[in-house]
Design a protein around this motif. Structure first.
Motif, PDB file in Angstrom:
ATOM      1  N   GLY A 119       0.811  -1.214   0.000  1.00 34.10           N
ATOM      2  CA  GLY A 119       0.000   0.000   0.000  1.00 34.10           C
ATOM      3  C   GLY A 119       0.843   1.261   0.000  1.00 34.10           C
ATOM      4  N   THR A 120       1.891   1.314   0.830  1.00 37.62           N
ATOM      5  CA  THR A 120       2.752   2.497   0.867  1.00 37.62           C
ATOM      6  C   THR A 120       3.529   2.654  -0.434  1.00 37.62           C
ATOM      7  N   LEU A 121       3.945   1.550  -1.047  1.00 35.03           N
ATOM      8  CA  LEU A 121       4.655   1.629  -2.318  1.00 35.03           C
ATOM      9  C   LEU A 121       3.746   2.164  -3.428  1.00 35.03           C
ATOM     10  N   ILE A 122       2.499   1.727  -3.445  1.00 30.65           N
ATOM     11  CA  ILE A 122       1.553   2.239  -4.432  1.00 30.65           C
ATOM     12  C   ILE A 122       1.289   3.723  -4.183  1.00 30.65           C
ATOM     13  N   GLU A 123       1.190   4.115  -2.913  1.00 33.28           N
ATOM     14  CA  GLU A 123       0.949   5.518  -2.593  1.00 33.28           C
ATOM     15  C   GLU A 123       2.134   6.387  -3.012  1.00 33.28           C
ATOM     16  N   ASP A 124       3.352   5.902  -2.815  1.00 38.75           N
ATOM     17  CA  ASP A 124       4.534   6.649  -3.254  1.00 38.75           C
ATOM     18  C   ASP A 124       4.595   6.747  -4.774  1.00 38.75           C
ATOM     19  N   GLY A 125       4.302   5.632  -5.454  1.00 41.50           N
ATOM     20  CA  GLY A 125       4.346   5.657  -6.908  1.00 41.50           C
ATOM     21  C   GLY A 125       3.243   6.483  -7.536  1.00 41.50           C
ATOM     22  N   TYR A 126       2.124   6.623  -6.823  1.00 41.78           N
ATOM     23  CA  TYR A 126       1.003   7.412  -7.341  1.00 41.78           C
ATOM     24  C   TYR A 126       1.389   8.877  -7.546  1.00 41.78           C
ATOM     25  N   LYS A 127       2.282   9.384  -6.708  1.00 43.92           N
ATOM     26  CA  LYS A 127       2.672  10.789  -6.796  1.00 43.92           C
ATOM     27  C   LYS A 127       3.433  11.098  -8.076  1.00 43.92           C
ATOM     28  N   THR A 128       4.180  10.131  -8.592  1.00 43.26           N
ATOM     29  CA  THR A 128       5.004  10.369  -9.788  1.00 43.26           C
ATOM     30  C   THR A 128       4.626   9.417 -10.919  1.00 43.26           C
ATOM     31  N   PHE A 129       3.336   9.043 -10.981  1.00 41.36           N
ATOM     32  CA  PHE A 129       2.920   8.028 -11.942  1.00 41.36           C
ATOM     33  C   PHE A 129       3.147   8.480 -13.388  1.00 41.36           C
ATOM     34  N   GLN A 130       2.946   9.760 -13.698  1.00 40.49           N
ATOM     35  CA  GLN A 130       3.085  10.236 -15.067  1.00 40.49           C
ATOM     36  C   GLN A 130       4.529  10.199 -15.548  1.00 40.49           C
ATOM     37  N   PHE A 131       5.481  10.318 -14.631  1.00 43.64           N
ATOM     38  CA  PHE A 131       6.887  10.375 -15.013  1.00 43.64           C
ATOM     39  C   PHE A 131       7.624   9.068 -14.743  1.00 43.64           C
ATOM     40  N   LEU A 132       7.259   8.402 -13.654  1.00 41.97           N
ATOM     41  CA  LEU A 132       7.916   7.142 -13.267  1.00 41.97           C
ATOM     42  C   LEU A 132       6.842   6.091 -12.989  1.00 41.97           C
ATOM     43  N   PRO A 133       6.179   5.602 -14.036  1.00 46.89           N
ATOM     44  CA  PRO A 133       5.042   4.681 -13.819  1.00 46.89           C
ATOM     45  C   PRO A 133       5.425   3.370 -13.169  1.00 46.89           C
ATOM     46  N   HIS A 134       6.684   2.936 -13.308  1.00 49.95           N
ATOM     47  CA  HIS A 134       7.074   1.643 -12.756  1.00 49.95           C
ATOM     48  C   HIS A 134       6.994   1.618 -11.237  1.00 49.95           C
ATOM     49  N   LEU A 135       7.114   2.787 -10.576  1.00 49.36           N
ATOM     50  CA  LEU A 135       7.055   2.828  -9.123  1.00 49.36           C
ATOM     51  C   LEU A 135       5.684   2.414  -8.605  1.00 49.36           C
ATOM     52  N   MET A 136       4.646   2.616  -9.408  1.00 49.20           N
ATOM     53  CA  MET A 136       3.294   2.231  -9.005  1.00 49.20           C
ATOM     54  C   MET A 136       2.850   0.931  -9.664  1.00 49.20           C
ATOM     55  N   ILE A 137       3.275   0.708 -10.895  1.00 48.12           N
ATOM     56  CA  ILE A 137       2.798  -0.451 -11.645  1.00 48.12           C
ATOM     57  C   ILE A 137       3.305  -1.751 -11.034  1.00 48.12           C
ATOM     58  N   ILE A 138       4.583  -1.813 -10.659  1.00 48.65           N
ATOM     59  CA  ILE A 138       5.164  -3.069 -10.176  1.00 48.65           C
ATOM     60  C   ILE A 138       4.508  -3.539  -8.877  1.00 48.65           C
ATOM     61  N   PRO A 139       4.394  -2.705  -7.823  1.00 53.97           N
ATOM     62  CA  PRO A 139       3.686  -3.201  -6.621  1.00 53.97           C
ATOM     63  C   PRO A 139       2.207  -3.452  -6.870  1.00 53.97           C
ATOM     64  N   SER A 140       1.605  -2.706  -7.814  1.00 55.53           N
ATOM     65  CA  SER A 140       0.197  -2.961  -8.143  1.00 55.53           C
ATOM     66  C   SER A 140       0.025  -4.331  -8.772  1.00 55.53           C
ATOM     67  N   ILE A 141       0.969  -4.741  -9.614  1.00 56.68           N
ATOM     68  CA  ILE A 141       0.899  -6.070 -10.240  1.00 56.68           C
ATOM     69  C   ILE A 141       1.002  -7.153  -9.176  1.00 56.68           C
ATOM     70  N   VAL A 142       1.901  -6.965  -8.210  1.00 55.96           N
ATOM     71  CA  VAL A 142       2.080  -7.971  -7.158  1.00 55.96           C
ATOM     72  C   VAL A 142       0.808  -8.118  -6.330  1.00 55.96           C
TER      73      VAL A 142
END
Length: 339
Positions: free
Chosen positions: A291-314
Motif C-alpha cells: 500500500g505504501t509503495l503504491i501511494e509513493d508511486g502514485y505521486k510520480t505516476f506520469q513520469f515514473l510509472p514503474h514505481l506504481m505499476i510493479i507493486p500494483s501487479i504484485v
C-alpha cells in the motif's frame, strides 16, 4: 418342475459355486470427503495455476530481498528514480534502463554513471524497489495470515458456541455481534490512532475487534442447520457430551465452509491494509508495504510509472489468485458440485 411328492435330498442345499466374474467388482473405490474434494480441485486448472502463482509470491517474499544486493531501506539520492534494468533483456527493449527524458529516450544509468543494475529500479530516495516490493509483500502476507488466524480462533469458536447453545445465550451473543458490526473498520482504525501510533499494531487491533464477524455469522448459521440432524441426535442419545458433539461431529462437517470463508477473507484483509496505507493511516515511512509503495508511486505516476505499476501487479496477483483458489475450494467442498 419338481413334483411335490419327490423326496428332498441333501444335494439341494449345497452352496452355489463362488463366482469369479465382474458382478461383485467395485466400480469406484470409496473416497474420504477430503480426498474427494482434492480430486475435484485437481480438475480446476485455474485454481491449480493460482496456487502455484501464490506459492511463488510467498516464496519471493521470503527470499526476494536476499536475491538483491541492496538493502530495502538504504538511501542513495545519487541513484534516485532509476528505471528498471535487468541484464539480458536489453535486446528485447524492456527493462533496459532507459526512460523518456525531455522527449528523448535516454540511458539513465549511463547518464548518471551508475554501474549497478536495479531490477525494478529505484525510488525518489534511491532505495532498491525490488527489495522494497518483496519486503512490502511480507507485510501484506502477514495481514492475510493474521486475518485467517483471527477468523479461525475467534470467529469459529464464537459461531460454534452461539449456534450450539441457542436460546438466550445465542440471543445475547448476536446482540453483541450486531453492536460490534455496526462500527466500521475505518472508524476503529482512526480510534486506534488516537491511542497508538499509525502502523501495523493499530491495523492488527482493528482486525481483532471486527475482522471475525463474518466468519462467526456463517459458522452460526451452519451450526443451527446441523445440530438437529439425525447423527447429532443419535450421538446425544448415546450420551455424548457437548465437547464431543462440537469438536467430533459439528466442526469436521464445517471444515469446508471454514476453509472457503478463510480464503475469501485473505484478499479483503490485504486490500484493507493497502487501502489504509494508501490514504496515509497505515504503515508510516520508512516501513514498506504494498500500500505504501503504491501511494509513493502514485505521486510520480506520469513520469515514473514503474514505481506504481510493479507493486500494483504484485498485489493484483495476490488478490486474484486467492479469489480463484477460494472459488475452486467452494466448488470442491460443495456436495452439489460432485460428479
Amino acid at each position: 418342475m419338481r413334483n411335490t411328492n419327490d423326496p428332498i435330498s441333501k444335494d439341494m442345499f449345497e452352496l452355489a459355486p463362488h463366482s469369479t466374474g465382474d458382478n461383485e467388482v467395485i466400480a469406484k473405490p470409496q473416497l474420504s470427503f477430503m480426498k474427494d474434494a482434492w480430486l475435484r480441485v485437481r480438475k480446476n486448472k485455474a485454481a491449480l495455476v493460482s496456487a502455484v502463482l501464490l506459492l511463488l509470491v510467498v516464496l519471493m517474499a521470503f527470499i526476494g530481498p536476499h536475491l538483491s544486493h541492496y538493502d530495502a531501506y538504504h538511501q542513495d539520492v545519487t541513484k534516485a528514480n532509476l528505471p528498471p534494468k535487468i541484464p539480458g533483456l536489453e535486446k528485447l527493449g524492456i527493462f533496459d534502463g532507459k526512460m523518456d527524458v525531455g522527449g528523448v529516450e535516454t540511458d539513465v544509468y549511463a547518464q548518471n554513471n551508475v554501474k549497478e543494475n536495479y531490477w525494478f529500479g529505484t525510488d525518489s530516495l534511491g532505495r532498491d524497489l525490488f527489495s522494497r516490493v518483496w519486503v512490502g509483500t511480507r507485510v501484506s502476507l502477514y495481514i492475510a495470515l493474521l486475518a485467517a488466524v483471527i477468523d479461525m480462533l475467534i470467529g469459529v469458536i464464537y459461531g460454534l458456541v452461539s449456534g450450539f447453545r441457542g436460546g438466550r445465550v445465542d440471543n445475547v451473543m448476536q446482540r453483541i455481534l450486531e453492536v460490534i458490526s455496526g462500527i466500521p473498520n475505518l472508524i476503529v482504525v482512526i480510534l486506534m490512532l488516537l491511542i497508538l501510533n499509525p502502523g501495523i499494531i493499530s491495523i492488527t487491533i482493528a482486525m481483532v475487534i471486527t475482522g471475525w464477524i463474518g466468519m462467526a455469522r456463517v459458522v452460526r448459521g451452519q451450526v443451527l442447520k446441523l445440530k438437529n440432524q439425525e447423527y447429532i441426535l443419535a450421538s446425544r442419545t448415546l450420551g455424548a457430551k457437548n465437547n464431543r458433539l462440537l469438536f467430533k461431529h459439528l466442526l469436521p462437517n464445517l471444515t469446508g465452509v471454514i476453509i472457503i470463508n478463510t480464503m475469501f477473507t485473505i484478499p479483503s484483509a490485504i486490500f484493507f491494509e493497502a487501502f489504509l496505507s494508501f490514504i496515509g493511516i497505515g504503515l508510516q515511512a520508512p516501513k514498506a508495504s504494498l500500500g505504501t509503495l503504491i501511494e509513493d508511486g502514485y505521486k510520480t505516476f506520469q513520469f515514473l510509472p514503474h514505481l506504481m505499476i510493479i507493486p500494483s501487479i504484485v498485489i493484483c496477483i495476490i488478490l486474484i489468485t486467492t479469489n480463484l483458489i477460494g472459488d475452486g475450494l467452494r466448488d470442491a467442498f460443495d456436495p452439489k458440485m460432485r460428479d
